[in-house]
Each structure stands twice: as structure tokens, then as C-alpha cells.
Motif scaffolding. Structure first.
Motif, PDB file in Angstrom:
ATOM      1  N   ARG A  47      83.372  -1.319 -64.920  1.00  0.00           N
ATOM      2  CA  ARG A  47      83.129  -2.605 -64.673  1.00  0.00           C
ATOM      3  C   ARG A  47      81.658  -2.856 -63.764  1.00  0.00           C
ATOM      4  N   ILE A  48      81.645  -1.990 -62.892  1.00  0.00           N
ATOM      5  CA  ILE A  48      80.314  -2.105 -62.091  1.00  0.00           C
ATOM      6  C   ILE A  48      79.396  -1.616 -62.873  1.00  0.00           C
ATOM      7  N   ALA A  49      79.589  -0.564 -63.631  1.00  0.00           N
ATOM      8  CA  ALA A  49      78.229   0.167 -64.354  1.00  0.00           C
ATOM      9  C   ALA A  49      77.784  -0.849 -65.499  1.00  0.00           C
ATOM     10  N   TYR A  50      78.672  -1.536 -66.271  1.00  0.00           N
ATOM     11  CA  TYR A  50      78.138  -2.465 -67.332  1.00  0.00           C
ATOM     12  C   TYR A  50      77.555  -3.525 -66.515  1.00  0.00           C
ATOM     13  N   TYR A  51      78.085  -4.016 -65.334  1.00  0.00           N
ATOM     14  CA  TYR A  51      77.757  -5.177 -64.629  1.00  0.00           C
ATOM     15  C   TYR A  51      76.029  -4.872 -64.261  1.00  0.00           C
ATOM     16  N   LEU A  52      75.922  -3.540 -63.590  1.00  0.00           N
ATOM     17  CA  LEU A  52      74.867  -3.445 -63.020  1.00  0.00           C
ATOM     18  C   LEU A  52      73.656  -3.212 -64.214  1.00  0.00           C
ATOM     19  N   LEU A  53      74.075  -2.508 -65.181  1.00  0.00           N
ATOM     20  CA  LEU A  53      73.086  -2.321 -66.277  1.00  0.00           C
ATOM     21  C   LEU A  53      72.626  -3.688 -67.104  1.00  0.00           C
ATOM     22  N   LEU A  97      80.448   6.507 -59.624  1.00  0.00           N
ATOM     23  CA  LEU A  97      81.047   5.418 -58.864  1.00  0.00           C
ATOM     24  C   LEU A  97      82.244   5.633 -58.286  1.00  0.00           C
TER      25      LEU A  97
END
Lengths: 201, 201
Positions: free
Chosen positions: A27-33, A14
Motif C-alpha cells: 500500500r505504501i509503495a503504490y501510494y508513494l509511486l 519497506l
């Protein structure tokens, strides 16, 4: 290092996006998952398709899906005889959003920069040369960035255009941006705006 | 609206990321198209794989690639007898980065919020119940966020744990963060830090 190799790889990948550092990527990865798995898979496929399918218009070098872009195919734009030279596809989008200009574009994808090996060929100038040679261009608008490199590139292209029957060669105005407060504007812009003052109409 | 449907779709899709609005998405799209096409395709595939493969560890509910995560499989962590309950996988990563805690975790993926339909089942508390029932937990560390919801969730879990032979139940300290200036800290934190003062050691 998290407990998942896939997650580590995702957080790393990312970060190819400008403005996305390690913390934002996590933050983006955790949100998307956690909440947008399907949307994220769709984004993945869209990324793959876009990088595969988007090419340069054979006429203006703007990003497009086909051989020739919608703007170049538009007969009205051809008839206008205006050709606006910009540095990047984002500039085309910005000018289109201002909804006034109705001519064609030519996208350089950069500016002359001999030190980086970017010369006339890299900017597609042989293609521009061909367009100017047709004699269909009544006005060539130079809309490169108001920087030293942009101005130098514009000067080079103006020189090129003088060899053909181009109606007029113009350069977009530079000066104080509308709505700005004079005391917030940098000195060079202000100096330039005063030097290039126009008669009151 | 650009000249490419793929590009428009990409700019739209990039905005599912938190903190990425229309302008940032356009900037990212143009950057990836212009300079990082291969990396962007790799990111696309990584996104698809990650969303497909990352699951919850059947033991601690942290994100992992297999049935049981590396932390839960580690015999040393099992033997420690410590179990730290956190709200999110990001909290596990943060505690792991502090490199001192060597026990196991349990990830709630949220906090109790009846109004949003998030109760004991949504937080995996039946699974936590099973772990506590084994009698192998010597210390249950409640590390939910220091918010009203986090505290309420911790209180609920503490109540749950009292039914089993859990050695001790602890809660992580809240107070003034290290390195902070007292006059920059919000009043509630300061009030709480004074109320919970400890004897000088």
C-alpha cells in the motif's frame, strides 16, 4: 511478484520497518509511486544521511549529530547536577516532552541481559562511571523501565554510584498512571501501588 | 524535538507513508537507528532508485522497469485476446495472485472524476482506444471498483469499445464475497446480490 523488479524490491525493503507487513508495504509503495515520488526520493536521501550521520553523544550516549549533544553542551543542565539514566533515546524524548526535568541524561541503549551478551560495557557503564567519578552529580535519577530487567539494571547502577560522592540516588515513582481507572489497571501495578502507599500530604 | 536534527528530519519524513503517524514514525526511526542501520541505508537507496526508474508500461500503463512490461511482452497473453481494465496497479497484482486470468491488462490509474480534472486523457483512454482499434481484443473485461465512480468509468469505456470489433464486453461479478457470513454483509451488497441472482446450475 509484480511486473517491476524495482517495485518488488521496494515492497520487500519497506518491511524492515516495525509494524509494516507485506500488505502495508504494498500500500505504501503504490501510494508513494502514484502521488509522492519526490517526497519519497527525499525520504530515501534522509534515511541514508541519518543512518550515516547520527552518532552517540560522547557524553550521554543519546543520538546526536555532533561529538557532544545539545543537552550535554547546555551549561544550565550541567550546573543542575542532576543525571537521569534511561534505557533508550526514545525515553529522553518522552521526558523532554514532559518539559519539567532540566538536568542531564545518560542513555544505556538497553538493559543488563547476560544471556544476550549485554553487560556493563555494552551499556556504556564505564563512561557513566567516569561521569560519577567527577563528583559533579548531586542527584542520580534511575529511570529504567519498571520491568524485572530494568529494575535489575537500576540496582546495578545504584551499587556503582555508591562508590562515589553522589548526593542522592533516586528512582522514578511507579504506581497507577494518572487519569486511569483503577479497575483497568493490572493486578501487579495495583499491588505495588498499595504496597508503596505514601502518607497523605 | 530530539537532540539530533537528522533524527527529527527522519521522523518527519517517515510520515509521508500512509498509516504512519508521529508516534509510529518515531518508533520506526529509533528501531532502524538502533538495529538496522545498513538495511535502512539500503531502503533509502531502493526508494531513490524505485522512484527514479519505475515508469508506466507504454502498452498497459502498469508500473514497470522497461518500455514494455513483462505481461505485455508475453506472446501467450497477447494471443489470449483478453484485456482486463483495472483502476490501479495494485489491482493487477491482486488478480495475478489469484493465478487464473491469463490475458492482458490496462491500468487506468484512477477513475473518471471531472471535479478533480480527471478525464479520458488522464486515464490513458486514447491509448486504450488504440489497442481496441487493432481488432485483436476478443474480450474486454471491465474490472473497475464496484463504486459509483468505478461503474461510471466502466460504462464510459464500454461505450468506447462498442465502436470497435470487440468480441464481447464483460464486467466482473459483484455480490456476496465467498466465505462471508450473510449477516455481516452491508445491505447494498446484499440487495444487489439478490437482484442479480442467477439460475441454479
Amino acid at each position: 511478484m509484480s511486473a517491476s523488479t524495482h517495485l518488488d524490491r521496494l515492497i520487500q525493503a519497506l518491511q524492515i520497518q516495525p509494524g509494516v507487513g507485506p500488505r502495508a508495504a504494498a500500500r505504501i509503495a503504490y501510494y508513494l509511486l502514484g502521488r509522492r515520488r519526490e517526497d519519497a526520493q527525499a525520504l530515501g536521501q534522509i534515511l541514508i544521511d541519518a543512518m550515516d550521520k547520527i552518532q552517540l553523544c560522547s557524553c550521554c550516549r543519546n543520538y546526536c549529530d555532533d561529538e557532544v549533544c545539545a543537552l550535554c553542551s547546555d551549561p544550565k543542565r550541567r550546573e543542575s547536577g542532576q543525571l537521569c539514566v534511561v534505557e533508550s533515546p526514545a525515553d529522553v524524548a518522552a521526558i523532554e516532552q514532559s518539559q519539567n526535568y532540566k538536568g542531564r541524561y545518560f542513555v544505556l541503549h538497553g538493559h543488563l541481559s547476560p544471556i544476550d551478551g549485554i553487560g556493563a560495557n555494552e551499556l556504556g557503564l564505564p563512561l557513566l562511571d567516569g561521569i560519577l567519578a567527577t563528583g559533579n552529580v548531586t542527584e542520580l535519577i534511575l529511570a529504567t523501565n519498571p520491568t524485572i530487567e530494568g529494575d535489575a539494571t537500576a540496582a546495578y547502577i545504584a551499587q556503582l554510584a555508591k562508590r562515589y560522592e553522589v548526593g542522592t540516588i533516586t528512582k522514578i515513582a511507579s504506581g497507577v498512571p494518572l487519569g486511569g481507572a483503577l479497575d483497568n489497571i493490572d493486578q501487579k501495578t495495583l499491588l505495588n501501588a498499595i504496597a508503596n502507599r505514601r502518607p497523605w500530604e
